[in-house]
Each structure stands twice: as structure tokens, then as C-alpha cells.
Design a protein around this motif. Structure first.
Motif, short mmCIF file in Angstrom:
data_model
loop_
_atom_site.label_atom_id
_atom_site.label_comp_id
_atom_site.label_asym_id
_atom_site.label_seq_id
_atom_site.Cartn_x
_atom_site.Cartn_y
_atom_site.Cartn_z
N ALA A 26 0.82 -1.21 0.00
CA ALA A 26 0.00 0.00 0.00
C ALA A 26 0.86 1.26 0.00
CB ALA A 26 -0.93 0.00 1.20
N ASP A 27 1.93 1.25 0.77
CA ASP A 27 2.82 2.42 0.82
C ASP A 27 4.18 2.04 0.23
OD1 ASP A 27 3.85 4.88 1.29
OD2 ASP A 27 3.87 4.73 3.47
N THR A 28 4.22 1.96 -1.07
CA THR A 28 5.43 1.54 -1.79
C THR A 28 6.59 2.47 -1.50
OG1 THR A 28 4.08 0.61 -3.54
CG2 THR A 28 6.38 1.05 -4.06
N ARG A 29 6.33 3.76 -1.45
CA ARG A 29 7.42 4.73 -1.22
C ARG A 29 8.07 4.51 0.13
NH1 ARG A 29 5.65 10.28 -1.64
NH2 ARG A 29 7.84 10.72 -1.93
N SER A 30 7.29 4.18 1.14
CA SER A 30 7.85 3.91 2.46
C SER A 30 8.73 2.65 2.43
CB SER A 30 6.72 3.74 3.47
OG SER A 30 7.24 3.44 4.74
N VAL A 31 8.28 1.64 1.74
CA VAL A 31 9.06 0.41 1.61
C VAL A 31 10.39 0.70 0.93
CG1 VAL A 31 9.14 -1.86 0.48
CG2 VAL A 31 7.05 -1.12 1.62
N VAL A 74 13.72 8.85 5.57
CA VAL A 74 12.91 8.17 6.57
C VAL A 74 12.47 9.16 7.65
CG1 VAL A 74 12.97 6.38 8.36
CG2 VAL A 74 14.00 5.94 6.13
N LEU A 75 13.38 10.03 8.08
CA LEU A 75 13.01 11.05 9.06
C LEU A 75 12.01 12.04 8.48
CD1 LEU A 75 16.48 11.80 10.71
CD2 LEU A 75 14.58 10.45 11.63
N ALA A 76 12.20 12.43 7.24
CA ALA A 76 11.25 13.35 6.59
C ALA A 76 9.87 12.73 6.49
CB ALA A 76 11.76 13.75 5.21
N GLY A 80 6.70 14.16 8.18
CA GLY A 80 5.62 14.49 7.26
C GLY A 80 5.90 15.71 6.41
N ARG A 81 7.14 16.09 6.28
CA ARG A 81 7.49 17.29 5.53
C ARG A 81 8.58 16.99 4.52
NH1 ARG A 81 4.96 22.06 6.00
NH2 ARG A 81 4.59 22.77 8.09
N LEU A 82 8.43 17.52 3.33
CA LEU A 82 9.48 17.54 2.31
C LEU A 82 10.12 16.18 2.06
CD1 LEU A 82 11.21 20.83 3.46
CD2 LEU A 82 9.55 20.58 1.62
N GLU A 87 14.38 12.78 -0.32
CA GLU A 87 14.78 11.64 -1.15
C GLU A 87 15.77 12.07 -2.23
OE1 GLU A 87 10.59 9.19 -0.76
OE2 GLU A 87 10.93 10.51 -2.45
N LEU A 88 15.48 13.17 -2.87
CA LEU A 88 16.37 13.64 -3.93
C LEU A 88 17.72 14.11 -3.39
CD1 LEU A 88 13.78 15.51 -6.18
CD2 LEU A 88 14.82 13.27 -6.56
N VAL A 89 17.70 14.78 -2.25
CA VAL A 89 18.96 15.20 -1.62
C VAL A 89 19.76 13.97 -1.20
CG1 VAL A 89 19.94 16.32 0.43
CG2 VAL A 89 18.16 17.47 -0.90
#
Length: 132
Positions: A26-31, A74-76, A80-82, A87-89
Motif C-alpha cells: 500500500a505504501d510503496t514509497r515507504s518500503v 525516513v526522518l522526513a 511528514g514534511r518535504l 529523497e532527492l537530496v
């Protein structure tokens, strides 16, 4: 040892990709974020004895920078922000650090960049329609 860590990281990325494609969480980005962090930490742990023997106290930042960079998304996410920016940084830092240390341990950190870029790219992917 470096080649083994690099091959392990590549296999890990391929396994994560396979799991994401087959299981469709369900949350692919988190995985993807957590997997990139896990792979980076495992690579750093595998390279610690070699790096300490080779570089002494400098091993702290040689291995610490990629781990901290992989921790940022993971911290972001938790804050819940940025998350996309983080990820890009993180991908940019891991790529730069991997290229900077490319003749040594740097190449082993590059496979995790694929997961971070895939997670960031998931933001712009079209969402499936829920209407029939």
C-alpha cells in the motif's frame, strides 16, 4: 570484501524491486525508503572492518555520511514534511559520495540510490482511477 558488499547491495535492490512488483504494498514509497536505509546500513556494517583497517578514525565519516543521507528520507517521512526533497537530496549525496570514493568503498553505496530515485519518482506517477 568491497566487491561482496557491492554485489550484496545490488541483489538487495533487485529483491526489493521484485517484492514491490509482486506484492504491491500500500505504501510503496515507504518500503523503498526503509529498504534504501537498510541496504546502506548493511553495506556500511560489512565495510566497517576493511575501512577501519585502511583509514582508521576516518572510517567514521567515510561510512557515516551515506548512512545519515539514507536516514534523511525516513526522518522526513516520519515528520511528514518535504519527503520528496529529502529523497532527492539523499540520492544526490549518496551518488556524490559514491563517486568521490568510487575507487574504494563508494561503489557499494550506489545501488541504494536506485531505490531513493524510484521512491521520489513515485510521487509523480499517475494514480490509478477508483471510479469504474
Amino acid at each position: 570484501m568491497i566487491a561482496l558488499a557491492t554485489i550484496g547491495a545490488i541483489v538487495g535492490v533487485l529483491l526489493v524491486g521484485l517484492v514491490v512488483l509482486v506484492r504491491k504494498p500500500a505504501d510503496t514509497r515507504s518500503v523503498l525508503r526503509w529498504s534504501a536505509l537498510a541496504i546502506t546500513v548493511l553495506v556500511a556494517a560489512a565495510l566497517t572492518p576493511f575501512t577501519v583497517d585502511d583509514s582508521g578514525a576516518a572510517a567514521t565519516y567515510l561510512l557515516g555520511v551515506p548512512v545519515v543521507a539514507a536516514l534523511l528520507p525516513v526522518l522526513a517521512q516520519r515528520i511528514g514534511r518535504l519527503a520528496v526533497v529529502a529523497e532527492l537530496v539523499a540520492a544526490l549525496v549518496l551518488t556524490g559520495w559514491g563517486l568521490l570514493l568510487g575507487l574504494g568503498i563508494g561503489g557499494a553505496f550506489l545501488p541504494a540510490v536506485i531505490l531513493l530515485i524510484a521512491s521520489a519518482a513515485g510521487t509523480w506517477a499517475p494514480r490509478p482511477s477508483t471510479t469504474a
